[in-house]
Design a protein around this motif. Sequence first.
Motif, PDB file in Angstrom:
ATOM      1  N   VAL A  88      63.265  -1.731  66.668  1.00  0.00           N
ATOM      2  CA  VAL A  88      63.870  -3.019  66.338  1.00  0.00           C
ATOM      3  C   VAL A  88      63.337  -3.429  64.974  1.00  0.00           C
ATOM      4  N   TYR A  89      64.166  -4.118  64.198  1.00  0.00           N
ATOM      5  CA  TYR A  89      63.801  -4.398  62.805  1.00  0.00           C
ATOM      6  C   TYR A  89      64.526  -5.630  62.315  1.00  0.00           C
ATOM      7  N   THR A  90      64.032  -6.176  61.228  1.00  0.00           N
ATOM      8  CA  THR A  90      64.700  -7.299  60.576  1.00  0.00           C
ATOM      9  C   THR A  90      65.644  -6.769  59.500  1.00  0.00           C
ATOM     10  N   ASP A  91      66.509  -7.637  59.028  1.00  0.00           N
ATOM     11  CA  ASP A  91      67.475  -7.231  58.008  1.00  0.00           C
ATOM     12  C   ASP A  91      66.804  -6.835  56.700  1.00  0.00           C
ATOM     13  N   GLY A  92      65.573  -7.233  56.487  1.00  0.00           N
ATOM     14  CA  GLY A  92      64.861  -6.828  55.273  1.00  0.00           C
ATOM     15  C   GLY A  92      64.716  -5.325  55.160  1.00  0.00           C
ATOM     16  N   LEU A  93      64.575  -4.642  56.300  1.00  0.00           N
ATOM     17  CA  LEU A  93      64.493  -3.182  56.267  1.00  0.00           C
ATOM     18  C   LEU A  93      65.835  -2.585  55.879  1.00  0.00           C
ATOM     19  N   GLY A 112      76.036  -2.852  47.667  1.00  0.00           N
ATOM     20  CA  GLY A 112      75.027  -3.325  48.598  1.00  0.00           C
ATOM     21  C   GLY A 112      75.418  -3.292  50.056  1.00  0.00           C
ATOM     22  N   SER A 113      76.036  -2.200  50.500  1.00  0.00           N
ATOM     23  CA  SER A 113      76.338  -2.080  51.924  1.00  0.00           C
ATOM     24  C   SER A 113      75.041  -2.093  52.721  1.00  0.00           C
ATOM     25  N   LEU A 114      75.137  -2.350  54.002  1.00  0.00           N
ATOM     26  CA  LEU A 114      73.931  -2.457  54.820  1.00  0.00           C
ATOM     27  C   LEU A 114      73.159  -1.155  54.924  1.00  0.00           C
ATOM     28  N   GLY A 115      73.785  -0.038  54.746  1.00  0.00           N
ATOM     29  CA  GLY A 115      73.061   1.228  54.765  1.00  0.00           C
ATOM     30  C   GLY A 115      72.667   1.689  56.154  1.00  0.00           C
ATOM     31  N   ILE A 116      73.434   1.327  57.174  1.00  0.00           N
ATOM     32  CA  ILE A 116      73.116   1.730  58.541  1.00  0.00           C
ATOM     33  C   ILE A 116      73.064   3.250  58.644  1.00  0.00           C
ATOM     34  N   GLU A 117      74.053   3.934  58.074  1.00  0.00           N
ATOM     35  CA  GLU A 117      74.100   5.392  58.175  1.00  0.00           C
ATOM     36  C   GLU A 117      72.882   6.027  57.514  1.00  0.00           C
ATOM     37  N   GLU A 118      72.508   5.507  56.350  1.00  0.00           N
ATOM     38  CA  GLU A 118      71.336   6.040  55.649  1.00  0.00           C
ATOM     39  C   GLU A 118      70.060   5.770  56.446  1.00  0.00           C
ATOM     40  N   PHE A 119      69.988   4.598  57.035  1.00  0.00           N
ATOM     41  CA  PHE A 119      68.821   4.232  57.833  1.00  0.00           C
ATOM     42  C   PHE A 119      68.714   5.119  59.063  1.00  0.00           C
ATOM     43  N   ALA A 155      62.591   4.620  51.343  1.00  0.00           N
ATOM     44  CA  ALA A 155      63.753   3.752  51.140  1.00  0.00           C
ATOM     45  C   ALA A 155      64.211   3.820  49.690  1.00  0.00           C
ATOM     46  N   PRO A 156      65.520   3.917  49.465  1.00  0.00           N
ATOM     47  CA  PRO A 156      66.025   4.019  48.091  1.00  0.00           C
ATOM     48  C   PRO A 156      65.834   2.750  47.271  1.00  0.00           C
ATOM     49  N   ASN A 157      65.741   1.601  47.907  1.00  0.00           N
ATOM     50  CA  ASN A 157      65.617   0.336  47.192  1.00  0.00           C
ATOM     51  C   ASN A 157      64.198  -0.203  47.418  1.00  0.00           C
ATOM     52  N   GLN A 158      63.317   0.033  46.489  1.00  0.00           N
ATOM     53  CA  GLN A 158      61.919  -0.356  46.639  1.00  0.00           C
ATOM     54  C   GLN A 158      61.625  -1.771  46.174  1.00  0.00           C
ATOM     55  N   SER A 159      62.620  -2.486  45.648  1.00  0.00           N
ATOM     56  CA  SER A 159      62.370  -3.827  45.118  1.00  0.00           C
ATOM     57  C   SER A 159      62.958  -4.915  46.017  1.00  0.00           C
ATOM     58  N   VAL A 160      62.856  -4.741  47.319  1.00  0.00           N
ATOM     59  CA  VAL A 160      63.396  -5.701  48.269  1.00  0.00           C
ATOM     60  C   VAL A 160      62.522  -6.951  48.289  1.00  0.00           C
ATOM     61  N   VAL A 161      63.152  -8.112  48.283  1.00  0.00           N
ATOM     62  CA  VAL A 161      62.389  -9.361  48.275  1.00  0.00           C
ATOM     63  C   VAL A 161      62.433 -10.070  49.624  1.00  0.00           C
ATOM     64  N   ALA A 212      60.203  -6.413  58.902  1.00  0.00           N
ATOM     65  CA  ALA A 212      59.413  -6.215  60.110  1.00  0.00           C
ATOM     66  C   ALA A 212      60.051  -5.102  60.925  1.00  0.00           C
ATOM     67  N   VAL A 213      59.219  -4.230  61.473  1.00  0.00           N
ATOM     68  CA  VAL A 213      59.682  -3.101  62.271  1.00  0.00           C
ATOM     69  C   VAL A 213      58.770  -2.987  63.492  1.00  0.00           C
ATOM     70  N   VAL A 214      59.385  -2.772  64.656  1.00  0.00           N
ATOM     71  CA  VAL A 214      58.631  -2.520  65.879  1.00  0.00           C
ATOM     72  C   VAL A 214      59.185  -1.236  66.490  1.00  0.00           C
ATOM     73  N   VAL A 215      58.297  -0.306  66.834  1.00  0.00           N
ATOM     74  CA  VAL A 215      58.692   0.930  67.498  1.00  0.00           C
ATOM     75  C   VAL A 215      58.053   0.925  68.886  1.00  0.00           C
ATOM     76  N   ILE A 216      58.890   1.008  69.907  1.00  0.00           N
ATOM     77  CA  ILE A 216      58.428   1.054  71.293  1.00  0.00           C
ATOM     78  C   ILE A 216      58.745   2.457  71.813  1.00  0.00           C
ATOM     79  N   THR A 217      57.718   3.163  72.285  1.00  0.00           N
ATOM     80  CA  THR A 217      57.900   4.535  72.751  1.00  0.00           C
ATOM     81  C   THR A 217      57.456   4.671  74.195  1.00  0.00           C
ATOM     82  N   THR A 218      58.280   5.326  74.986  1.00  0.00           N
ATOM     83  CA  THR A 218      57.930   5.568  76.379  1.00  0.00           C
ATOM     84  C   THR A 218      57.111   6.840  76.483  1.00  0.00           C
ATOM     85  N   GLY A 219      56.310   6.926  77.515  1.00  0.00           N
ATOM     86  CA  GLY A 219      55.502   8.108  77.743  1.00  0.00           C
ATOM     87  C   GLY A 219      56.293   9.200  78.442  1.00  0.00           C
TER      88      GLY A 219
END
Length: 122
Positions: free
Chosen positions: A52-57, A68-75, A100-106, A110-117
Motif C-alpha cells: 500500500v502506498y501514497t500517491d507520492g510514490l 505526467g501519467s500516473l505510471g501504474i504500469e511502470e510501478f 524511480a525515474p522522477n527523483q525530484s518529487v515534492v 509512504a509505502v507499507v509492505v505486508i508479507t505473509t509467512g
Amino acid sequence: LLCTHGKTTYLDVEVGPPLGMESVVRMRPGWIRTGGWPQTHALLEPESSLIVYTDGLLDAFANTADGGSLGIEEFVAAVDGCASGEGTVASWIPALLNGAPNQSVVDDTAVVVITTGPSSTR
C-alpha cells in the motif's frame, strides 16, 4: 499491489477521499457502515506481499514525457523486478525509490509492505 509467486498485480480497489474530507464521506451512504471509508478484501496466499502506498510514490513513477501519467504500469513492473530478484522484501522500498525515474518529487511518499509467512504444516 498484490505480489504472489513473483507476479505483481494491481488490485481493483475503491479509493476513498483524502483524510479530513468528512463532507465527501457523508455523500457516500454505503461507506457509513464501514466507518466512513471504502473497504476492499483480498486473500493473501502464504508468502505473498501486499503493498500500500501514497500517491507520492506514483508521482515518482510518473512519465513526464507524456504529460505526467500516473505510471501504474511502470510501478507494477518495478515491483515485479523486486519480487523476482534476489533481494528481500525489506530491500523493495529502497530499490523502488532509488529506481524511480522522477527523483525530484515534492509530494509525501509512504509505502507499507505486508508479507505473509509460509503456510503452516499441521
